[in-house]
Design an enzyme around this catalytic site. Structure first.
Site, PDB file in Angstrom:
ATOM      1  N   LYS A 106       0.812  -1.216   0.000  1.00 56.43           N
ATOM      2  CA  LYS A 106       0.000   0.000   0.000  1.00 56.43           C
ATOM      3  C   LYS A 106       0.848   1.270   0.000  1.00 56.43           C
ATOM      4  CE  LYS A 106      -0.818  -1.348   4.691  1.00 56.43           C
ATOM      5  NZ  LYS A 106      -0.686  -2.750   4.326  1.00 56.43           N
ATOM      6  N   ILE A 137     -10.582  -8.795   2.272  1.00 62.33           N
ATOM      7  CA  ILE A 137     -11.904  -8.346   1.808  1.00 62.33           C
ATOM      8  C   ILE A 137     -11.804  -7.932   0.343  1.00 62.33           C
ATOM      9  CG2 ILE A 137     -13.836  -6.788   2.224  1.00 62.33           C
ATOM     10  CD1 ILE A 137     -12.613  -6.181   4.974  1.00 62.33           C
ATOM     11  N   LYS A 206      -4.307   3.306   2.581  1.00 57.80           N
ATOM     12  CA  LYS A 206      -5.370   2.493   1.982  1.00 57.80           C
ATOM     13  C   LYS A 206      -6.478   3.375   1.438  1.00 57.80           C
ATOM     14  CE  LYS A 206      -4.447  -1.307   5.203  1.00 57.80           C
ATOM     15  NZ  LYS A 206      -4.791  -1.814   6.548  1.00 57.80           N
TER      16      LYS A 206
END
Lengths: 435, 435
Positions: A106, A137, A206
């Site tokens: 990230k 997810i 993120k």
């Protein structure tokens, strides 16, 4: 199964890397059936081969020689080492060779995403990065494909499991920040140096990636004002609970209605207990996405950990191996390299509700003085909370406001702090009313 | 924007169809930018053109002549009419012409999915069907792509908004089933004839589709034993609440650990209030997916409604238009036509915890007699609940069990009903302990 095996090179063999290797080994047959060709992990580049071997890596695959690594016949580079400097160089080298990349990095994407996506496109490579946001997810898959018919209006995420674990312990078990952090470290949810997590920086990286995709703009982590949880006081969590709110470290990106301006912030916020997001406890992550057509959708799961993160990495590998993801990456304007710079809402103009806690003299006229400061700035009051105590002492006074510009509230706060009937700093917490 | 416009033919112009037309019209520029070519709705086939025009359809596009409709130059058929007979014929006709299909038609897919997928494949067409399960929630995208690295172990879904609305009103506001249903009809959440929803049949069709994809098997709605909410009693919701449970109509599909057998059921179940799924209230839907690597993930959103369902339909259109979805459909073994028949767990062998409510004589020996029946069948008891009342009357006695085979519990139930100290039928509710 007529096609040639697909070759993988992996950089890094830490927690996530060992999970990726385990999945590719244990589920080889299933994956070959799903994508129509076998997938082979052919080489692993690490700094310390002995350490990787101790972690279970196949010694025949491991090398610390970048040239040997890049001489391997690989179709996909899996980068799970993290960091920017030399790792960024490796990534660029692979992309220039036309090698597809899967990354969980990230910090690299939040800083250099547009450049890397453009480089990939130039060399007909694709970058898949589901694991870079919210671990296992599949929220990038949702944003990029499943919700494609929508103009996204808002993102509200619990994107850092360490912070969510600490806040859950503070609010549900009444622990102090220090005790909850210590427990998180014991359980492996927090690093020995927890700064990246508790400062909000991890969540901000993120959010920069997610908001870029959701709004179709270039937005990097420097565009995300960030406040961590390290200065939170248990007392505020308690007052919030009395008013029906839970405190969460929320990563929020919103498009201003009727304009193309966007805002992105990470900070501890109060959200009402009735919201599903408030029910996300412990180290779990969740992202609420509001689309103009679909309304409110939410995605929940483990935001970190060996196999959950490996799930996202290997799913990306399989989607690349099946050939459709490179087609989608090539055909669609999915990534920020093809998008304009974000037009940001000025921080002072950001409208929200707020919670203020002051240490105020419990005497006639105090509430009137405080509320006059707010009223003079057109900030209207939603609730006032003060417990019964002996008079003529400094006691906590809590005021919540209706939506007002952040700049006006900060200005009012400074003025309130200067009142004689108020001592110490005013504590300010954003209250988020999700649409 | 050098590519030719992409032509759409749509069958049906009801609630969802009018939403699809509105999105394609209002967001034409955005969608063209996202997929690199304009998308044109070229013809709409309906039974009653006057009704479609009254609902806002462009009269120039509407026809009730199937031959005129199929003479249209279309790349994608959007089928939002529902039903099987003649609509199924239209769908087959389009697929045989190699036209890609987007459908929200769960009853058609739950009955004839494998045949239609095979027909599409034979003619190099693809079928996209996100809208067939859980409305706007992109849960098929998650199952087929985002979670591809996982062996799915279980699905636990709230897949019918009508039932969830009714149960929410019963449990949170103490309404009877009849009153809650009436209110749902007033608010437009339930049809005048609510049978398809309240019987559980709608949820069973969706579960058949989802479980086929999740487990990689052929499974149709006839494989899903289904109990509706129409026989629920408020008293059971109240006793459940006392024990910490909420009642939900759950669609559950599980793979038996260590075997390739699967079970699929729709029935009212108790789940513990701490579960995120228990917090899904009103007409909303959610699906919990447990993957062997990712663990628990959950997807939440509107399961029905004009724009939420249109969001799923139009997202499918865009993913087809961008070219990647046909590539994925062709390359991957995603759909049940390429899968073996499901090996089902026999209903009597399904293991679960259960709640039993009996009307028992409040006298010495009653609890002993009841628990002996359970003990004789190796069903061990988790909790017993009986309120204080005057003795020697029939009063409610609630017993919850640990996990036991459904057949043994049904056998015990019949035996308990035959006891002299028990009158009326025993009420049985499954208790779901999510992993």
């Amino acid at each position: 199964m007529s096609l040639e095996p697909l070759g993988i090179g992996m950089i890094g063999y830490g927690t996530v890397g060992s999970g990726v290797a385990a999945l590719l080994r244990d589920q080889a047959e299933l994956y070959a059936a799903r994508v129509g060709r076998p997938i082979e992990l052919r080489r692993v580049l690490v700094r310390n081969p002995a350490k990787a071997a101790a972690a279970g890596a196949d010694a025949a695959l491991v090398t610390n020689d970048p040239d040997a690594f890049f001489a391997t016949d690989m179709d996909i580079l899996v980068e799970v080492a993290g960091g920017k400097g030399v790792i960024g160089d490796y990534v660029r080298r692979a992309l220039r060779d036309g090698v597809h990349m899967v990354t969980a990095n990230k910090s690299l994407l939040a800083a250099d995403g547009p450049e890397l996506f453009a480089l990939a496109r130039e060399h007909r490579a694709a970058i898949a990065f589901e694991a870079s946001c919210a671990g296992g997810i599949p929220c990038l898959t949702a944003l990029q494909f499943g919700l494609m018919a929508n103009r996204v209006q808002g993102l509200y995420g619990i994107l850092n499991g360490t912070c969510n674990y600490i806040l859950t312990e503070m609010t549900r078990s009444g622990k102090t920040y220090a005790d909850a952090l210590c427990e998180a470290q014991h359980k492996g949810y927090a690093e020995a140096d927890p700064t990246l997590d508790v400062s909000g920086a991890d969540a901000a990286q993120k959010l920069a990636i997610l908001a870029s995709l959701a709004f179709g703009v270039k937005l990097d982590e420097a565009d995300v004002p960030t406040v961590g949880i390290d200065t939170l006081e248990l007392e505020d969590a308690r007052f919030g609970a009395e008013l029906g709110y839970d405190i969460k470290l929320l990563a929020i990106a919103e498009r201003t209605p009727g304009s193309d301006r966007v805002s992105a912030n990470v900070q501890p916020c109060f959200i009402h207990r009735d919201q599903l997001l408030a029910q996300v406890t412990g180290p779990m992550n969740a992202l609420s996405v509001y689309g103009h057509a679909v309304g409110h959708t939410l995605y929940y799961g483990a935001g970190a950990g060996r196999l959950p993160t490996a799930s996202a990495v290997v799913s990306d590998v399989l989607n690349l191996a099946a050939g459709w993801y490179p087609a989608a990456f090539g055909a669609m304007a999915l990534t920020p390299d093809r998008q304009p710079d974000a037009r940001l809402v000025a921080p002072a103009d950001l409208r929200s509700r707020f919670y203020l806690r002051l240490n105020a003299l419990d005497a006639a006229g105090t509430v009137a003085q405080v509320t006059r400061v707010l009223g003079d700035r057109d900030i209207s009051i939603s609730a006032v909370l003060q417990h019964e105590v002996d008079a003529n002492r400094f006691v906590p006074l809590v005021v919540t406001t209706h939506a007002a510009p952040h700049g006006a509230v900060e200005d009012a706060t400074a003025r309130i702090e200067a009142l004689d009937c108020v001592e110490q700093k005013v504590r300010l917490v954003r209250i988020v009313d999700m649409p």
